[in-house]
Write a protein that holds these residues in place. Sequence first.
Motif, short mmCIF file in Angstrom:
data_model
loop_
_atom_site.label_atom_id
_atom_site.label_comp_id
_atom_site.label_asym_id
_atom_site.label_seq_id
_atom_site.Cartn_x
_atom_site.Cartn_y
_atom_site.Cartn_z
N ILE A 123 0.74 -1.36 0.07
CA ILE A 123 0.02 0.01 -0.11
C ILE A 123 0.85 1.34 -0.01
O ILE A 123 2.04 1.18 0.43
CB ILE A 123 -0.89 -0.06 1.43
N PRO A 125 -7.50 6.20 4.53
CA PRO A 125 -7.87 5.20 3.46
C PRO A 125 -7.33 5.11 2.09
O PRO A 125 -7.21 4.06 1.49
CB PRO A 125 -9.56 5.41 3.51
N ALA A 148 -4.37 3.24 1.79
CA ALA A 148 -4.43 2.07 2.48
C ALA A 148 -5.10 1.26 1.57
O ALA A 148 -5.11 1.09 0.47
CB ALA A 148 -4.85 2.01 4.01
N TYR A 149 -6.37 0.62 2.13
CA TYR A 149 -7.32 -0.21 1.19
C TYR A 149 -8.45 0.69 0.47
O TYR A 149 -9.54 -0.25 0.07
CB TYR A 149 -7.77 -1.39 1.79
N ARG A 193 -12.73 -0.31 -0.73
CA ARG A 193 -12.94 -1.94 -0.97
C ARG A 193 -12.56 -2.65 0.20
O ARG A 193 -13.10 -3.89 0.69
CB ARG A 193 -12.00 -2.52 -1.97
N GLY A 194 -11.86 -2.11 1.16
CA GLY A 194 -11.33 -2.76 2.46
C GLY A 194 -10.57 -4.18 1.89
O GLY A 194 -10.13 -4.21 0.77
N SER A 195 -10.19 -5.00 3.18
CA SER A 195 -9.59 -6.06 2.67
C SER A 195 -9.28 -6.94 3.90
O SER A 195 -9.06 -6.54 5.02
CB SER A 195 -8.08 -5.79 2.33
N ILE A 218 -10.18 -5.58 7.24
CA ILE A 218 -10.11 -4.17 7.22
C ILE A 218 -11.41 -3.68 6.56
O ILE A 218 -11.74 -4.00 5.53
CB ILE A 218 -8.82 -3.82 6.43
N ALA A 257 -14.16 -1.23 4.69
CA ALA A 257 -14.01 0.14 3.61
C ALA A 257 -13.73 1.07 4.34
O ALA A 257 -14.33 1.51 5.62
CB ALA A 257 -15.21 -0.06 2.99
#
Length: 220
Positions: A169, A191, A194-195, A198-200, A203, A205
């Motif tokens: 990231i 955010p 980072a992700y 979409r989140g991950s 993690i 959104a």
Amino acid sequence: MSRLLIVALVALFALPAYGADEKKADEQKTFYAIGQVMARQLAVFDMSKDEIDQVLKGVKDGVESKTPNFDVEPYKAKIQNLALSRRNAQGEKLAAKTKEFVEKAAKEKDAVKTPSGLLYKSLKEGTGASPTATDKVKVNYRGTLVDGKEFDSSYTSGRPVEFGLNQVIKCWTEGLQKMKVGGKAQLICPPDLAYGERGSGLIPANATLVFEVELLDIVK
């Protein structure tokens, strides 16, 4: 979740309390560790006590080959949707805490906010070289959400990790270039570094992430 992990978890509940026998105690700790690993996998569901009890009942009944009193198959397709909805709900709860957390962190001594939005704080100055954006590095790290919930850690897995700084990231690509080998720093990642939306995994959104990173080496 693999059947091996499920069997191991059920075996854990069947084991007697820790005894004096060293081998038995070590086996019990191994089964306990398996339970901890499974708990991390299930953390995305953010379960209540009653929901945890239902999961444990399902595990026990499944391993003992007991026939459920309802058709389980249609519910298997709902697991991923439930995980996503629970994860996103956690993200909404975190949003209220994020602004206060970031504002407080930005006021801490030695905290530096970069133009990208990264909050960088050196926890221990290193004495070695600094990596470039194309270098491969070896690190130990711990990642948490702003509420302190851990979502990943090399300390938990018991070994450092290696990766190219152009393969992670943006927050890490930028932040680790500020470090020197032997140093430790805190990275607070908005955010978009980072992700994002979409989140991950665990993690949510639009989550702001907090990392403590030790730069162990630049891998040649």
